[in-house]
Structures are given as structure tokens and as C-alpha cells.
Write an enzyme that holds these catalytic residues in place. Structure first.
Site, PDB file in Angstrom:
ATOM      1  N   THR A   1       0.817  -1.079   0.095  1.00 26.48           N
ATOM      2  CA  THR A   1      -0.375   0.208  -0.566  1.00 26.48           C
ATOM      3  C   THR A   1       1.218   1.401  -0.195  1.00 26.48           C
ATOM      4  OG1 THR A   1      -1.440  -1.449   1.473  1.00 26.48           O
ATOM      5  CG2 THR A   1      -1.886   1.076   1.567  1.00 26.48           C
TER       6      THR A   1
ATOM      7  N   ARG B   1     -13.206  -8.736  -1.114  1.00 22.67           N
ATOM      8  CA  ARG B   1     -12.414  -8.142  -0.017  1.00 22.67           C
ATOM      9  C   ARG B   1     -12.010  -6.948   0.490  1.00 22.67           C
ATOM     10  NH1 ARG B   1      -7.629  -5.888   1.782  1.00 22.67           N
ATOM     11  NH2 ARG B   1      -6.507  -7.310   4.058  1.00 22.67           N
TER      12      ARG B   1
ATOM     13  N   GLY C   1     -10.265  -4.372   2.466  1.00 20.96           N
ATOM     14  CA  GLY C   1      -9.060  -3.720   3.749  1.00 20.96           C
ATOM     15  C   GLY C   1      -9.188  -2.493   4.587  1.00 20.96           C
ATOM     16  N   ASP C   2      -7.629  -2.507   5.114  1.00 20.85           N
ATOM     17  CA  ASP C   2      -8.527  -0.974   6.341  1.00 20.85           C
ATOM     18  C   ASP C   2      -8.147   0.387   5.714  1.00 20.85           C
ATOM     19  OD1 ASP C   2      -5.609  -2.180   5.570  1.00 20.85           O
ATOM     20  OD2 ASP C   2      -4.936  -0.267   6.911  1.00 20.85           O
TER      21      ASP C   2
HETATM   22  N1  ASP Z   1      -3.534  -2.692   4.669  1.00 24.21           N
HETATM   23  C1  ASP Z   1      -3.797  -3.434   3.520  1.00 24.21           C
HETATM   24  C2  ASP Z   1      -4.610  -4.319   3.105  1.00 24.21           C
HETATM   25  O1  ASP Z   1      -5.378  -4.874   4.109  1.00 24.21           O
HETATM   26  C3  ASP Z   1      -2.748  -3.525   2.128  1.00 24.21           C
HETATM   27  C4  ASP Z   1      -1.398  -3.539   2.567  1.00 24.21           C
HETATM   28  O2  ASP Z   1      -1.196  -2.431   3.387  1.00 24.21           O
HETATM   29  O3  ASP Z   1      -0.490  -3.277   1.813  1.00 24.21           O
HETATM   30  O4  ASP Z   1      -5.264  -4.131   2.033  1.00 24.21           O
END
Ligand code: ASP
Length: 319
Positions: free
Chosen positions: A187, A215, A217-218
Site C-alpha cells: 500500500t 474483500r 481492507g483497512d
Molecule cells: N493494508 C492493505 C490491505 O489490507 C494492504 C497493505 O498495506 O499493503 O488492503
């Protein structure tokens, strides 16, 4: 306004198993150059009197355009071999926020997040609706092939192979484990403090390699992977599910506000204590309104750096 305040921007390009042994000098130079270039661009925005919001928007837009990072071009693949991107932005001065999740055809998800923030009464749009919103505002669309990089396809092939074995031999518990730690995080994000002491944060991602379709994510969850108020601005990277459960980005600002902790200690507690307690791996970048910067991570490495206006840029990869 603090006359002694030097505007500052910090960025990350993801955290994970990034070791010197596994990195060629040429590859390391590419990452260093990319991070430095993005920091210089952010520095220019701030030096020209631009807002923290504009600086983080520009930094994340450039990181999305760079195929080295898992956001925009260079995003990782889902289990179905498709792309689903998430992004968020928050203006600490107004606490306005915008985000998009599961978008498949936007060149720059961060610009869509910003449009959501500024041109809608909502905070988070997902999937088709997010794309329709962005399209209606004239944001640039791309074909999936735009996101493609050979490196991500190879990662995906590896992850698929391992996941297949795990699924064959076991059921849900093992299937839910990290498949390929090397390729898990990537990310991108930026945080900034401008000359007026205003803070902003932005985060963008392709998610995790081989993730299930749908899905989220955060990254697009305000308070989890991205947060800014008048105390701190935070952008996170790591195992998204744990960052959501820890409300990680918000917790940095909350500990400062309610417990009076300095930025560095608040960030350290989240990354080194609270996240590991629930098996959360990754890191974050944070800045406060005095221009202090914290870049903690609990993995082997994190692509990261910061730059103050008028000073040299600082870039690091390993622990
Ligand atoms: N936090 C991101 C996610 O879970 C992935 C990442 O930080 O690379 O989608």
C-alpha cells in the site's frame, strides 16, 4: 499560526518482508529514486504554499502511477486474477473525508476519494457506484491491463500455488493465513503538515495478493488505514483486517488527544504493542501539527521517507 513551523510531508510504499539480502542494488536504487521523487513533488506543493491536502493528494497520485508500488498501476491481483483498488483521503482541518473501495477501472483511486470528499455528501462509495460517481466527474478510466505488471502476476501465481495447497490440506483456518508474506503489503500513503499547521492523510492500495473478490481492507476505512484531525494525520500499511480491528490510524490521534502522549509514543504503542497483540503486521506514517514525524513498523522493512520544505529528503527501506 506557528511562525517556526516548517511544512513537512511523509510517505510510505508499504511494509513487509523487505530485507537487504532479498533486494538487488538496482532494485533498491529504483525504490529510493521513486520515493525521493515523490517526496520532492510533495515538498514543492508545500513550498509553493499548497495545503497539506494538496500535498498528500499529489504524492499518492504519483505513487499510484508508479508500478513499483501496490496501488494504481502495479496493484496486486485478486484470487480471480482481477484488480480491486481501495483509497481514502482525509482533511484534518475540516475532518472531511472521502473513500472508494473495490474499484476496477479508475486510473487514480485517490482522486476519486478526493472527489467523494469534496463533491458528495457521503464518505465511502464502493464498486460500481464508486466508478459511476468518478466517471460522472470526469476522472480518468483505464482498462484492467493498465494495472498489470509482470512482477505482480508472478507473485499471484506463487500465492495461488500456496493457497491451493493450503486449501487442499486444510479448511478455513489455514486458508486464512498469510499466503506469501513477501508479497502481502505494498500500500502507499502520505501525510503532511502545511505552513498553517493543517494536517492531511491519504492512503491507496490494491489490497493483498490473492485476496477474495469483494474483500475490503483497512485502506478505505476512515480511522483504520487513514485518518487526520487537528492533532495528527496517519496513513497505515499492513494486515488490513487487524488495522481495522485496532482502529489503528485513529488510535494514534486518540492517544495523543486523550492521554496526552507525544506522536512518536502514540504511534509506537499502536504498531509495537496493540497491533502485535492481535497478530497485526505492518507500519504507519504519522505527522502532528508541530511537524513531528513518526514512521514505525513491526516488519522487516517499510518503504518510507519524509521531507521538510527547504531540506534534503530522507528515504529508508529496511529496519
Ligand atoms: N493494508 C492493505 C490491505 O489490507 C494492504 C497493505 O498495506 O499493503 O488492503
Amino acid at each position: 499560526m506557528n511562525p517556526n513551523l516548517t511544512p513537512v510531508i511523509a510517505i510510505h510504499g508499504g511494509a513487509g518482508t523487505i530485507t537487504r539480502a532479498a533486494m538487488s542494488p538496482a532494485r533498491e536504487a529504483e525504490y529510493t529514486a521513486a520515493l525521493s521523487g515523490v517526496l520532492q513533488a510533495g515538498q514543492r506543493v508545500l513550498a509553493d504554499g499548497g495545503s497539506a491536502l494538496d500535498a498528500v493528494t499529489e504524492a499518492v497520485r504519483l505513487l499510484e502511477n508508479c508500478p513499483l508500488f501496490n496501488a494504481g498501476r502495479g496493484a496486486v491481483l485478486t484470487r480471480a486474477g482481477t484488480y480491486e483498488l481501495d483509497a481514502a483521503i482525509m482533511d484534518g482541518a475540516t475532518r472531511a473525508a472521502g473513500a472508494v473501495a473495490c474499484v476496477k477501472c479508475l486510473r487514480n483511486p485517490v482522486l476519486a476519494a478526493r472527489a467523494v470528499m469534496e463533491q458528495s455528501e457521503h464518505v465511502l462509495f464502493a464498486s460500481d457506484g464508486a466508478e459511476a460517481f468518478a466517471r460522472a466527474r470526469g476522472l480518468e478510466l483505464v482498462e484492467p491491463a493498465y494495472y498489470f505488471t509482470e512482477a505482480r502476476r508472478e507473485q499471484w501465481e506463487r500465492a495461488r500455488g500456496t493457497a491451493g495447497t493450503a486449501l487442499d490440506h486444510d479448511a478455513a483456518s489455514r486458508a486464512a493465513e498469510p499466503i506469501d508474506p513477501d508479497s502481502k503489503f505494498g500500500t502507499v500513503g502520505a501525510v503532511a503538515c502545511d505552513a498553517q499547521g493543517r494536517l492531511a492523510a491519504a492512503t491507496s492500495t490494491g489490497g493483498v495478493t490473492n485476496k477474495q473478490v469483494g474483500r475490503v481492507g483497512d485502506t478505505p476505512i476512515i480511522g483504520a488505514g487513514c485518518y487526520a484531525d487537528d492533532v495528527a494525520a496517519v496513513s497505515a500499511t499492513g494486515t488490513g483486517e487487524m488495522f481495522i480491528r485496532a482502529v489503528a490510524a485513529y488510535d494514534v490521534a486518540a492517544q495523543m488527544r486523550y492521554a496526552g502522549l507525544p506522536l512518536g509514543e502514540a504511534a509506537r504503542r499502536v504498531v509495537m504493542e496493540k497491533l502485535p497483540a492481535i497478530d497485526g503486521r505492518g507500519g504507519l506514517i504519522a505527522v502532528d501539527r508541530a511537524g513531528n514525524v513518526a514512521l514505525p513498523f513491526n516488519t522487516e522493512g517499510m518503504y518510507r521517507g519524509f521531507a521538510r520544505v527547504g531540506e534534503a529528503v530522507n528515504v529508508w527501506i529496511y529496519g
